[in-house]
Motif scaffolding. Structure first.
Motif, PDB file in Angstrom:
ATOM      1  N   ASP A  96       0.816  -1.215   0.000  1.00 56.15           N
ATOM      2  CA  ASP A  96       0.000   0.000   0.000  1.00 56.15           C
ATOM      3  C   ASP A  96       0.850   1.265   0.000  1.00 56.15           C
TER       4      ASP A  96
ATOM      5  N   GLY B 184       4.562   3.593  -4.528  1.00 56.67           N
ATOM      6  CA  GLY B 184       3.997   4.535  -5.486  1.00 56.67           C
ATOM      7  C   GLY B 184       3.344   3.773  -6.631  1.00 56.67           C
ATOM      8  N   THR B 185       2.477   4.440  -7.369  1.00 58.41           N
ATOM      9  CA  THR B 185       1.781   3.822  -8.499  1.00 58.41           C
ATOM     10  C   THR B 185       2.791   3.323  -9.527  1.00 58.41           C
ATOM     11  N   GLY B 186       2.646   2.067  -9.924  1.00 63.27           N
ATOM     12  CA  GLY B 186       3.529   1.485 -10.928  1.00 63.27           C
ATOM     13  C   GLY B 186       4.900   1.100 -10.423  1.00 63.27           C
ATOM     14  N   GLU B 187       5.130   1.226  -9.146  1.00 60.37           N
ATOM     15  CA  GLU B 187       6.438   0.894  -8.572  1.00 60.37           C
ATOM     16  C   GLU B 187       6.435  -0.534  -8.034  1.00 60.37           C
TER      17      GLU B 187
END
Length: 153
Positions: free
Chosen positions: A16, A19-22
């Motif tokens: 959670d 970061g997005t796409g990480e």
């Protein structure tokens, strides 16, 4: 992560926090790197028992699988390490807890060797040995780790 292990709740929190796409990066030192994670999440990670700053009682502490995962082990060395390293500053030598004489997973170089015995532990550093009962092991490990034992000549 204590002894390189995380429970499912900790893994969910790590996921959670990404970061997005990480993707999380696992290190050879039993750690996790979260690229581009929001630093505001550090208190949540620390509250979940994950190490977020250098130092602390778990830095430099390793252990073999121990009981119940290894039939050769004399003790649950991970649980014993947890009791011994709570609120103890991490200073000095690394410490490795072993359930048997094979000492699986021990670090390279110099370290404090904590070996489970039938009556407690054998704590060794630089050839100096101290046999302890379980109640005395934490103190012996802290002394050995902080180089309060003399090196043999």
């Amino acid at each position: 992560m204590r002894l390189g292990r995380a429970d499912s709740a900790q893994w969910r929190l790590l996921a959670d926090t990404l970061g997005t796409g990480e993707s999380a990066r696992l290190t050879p030192w039993r750690g996790v790197v979260l690229p581009h994670a929001d630093p505001a999440r550090l208190p949540d990670l620390a509250a979940a028992g994950l190490r977020t700053t250098p130092g602390g009682p778990w830095e430099g502490v390793t252990a073999c699988t121990g009981l119940p995962g290894c039939n050769k082990s004399l003790a649950d060395v991970r649980a014993q390490a947890a009791r011994a390293h709570t609120d103890v500053p991490a200073e000095g030598l690394p410490v490795h807890w072993s359930g048997c004489a094979r000492r699986c997973g021990h670090p390279a170089g110099r370290w404090v060797d904590v070996l489970a015995t039938a009556s407690g532990h054998r704590v060794t550093v630089d050839g100096t040995v101290r046999d302890t009962e379980e109640n005395d092991t934490a103190e012996a490990v802290a002394e050995a780790r902080n180089a309060q034992w003399r090196r043999p000549k």
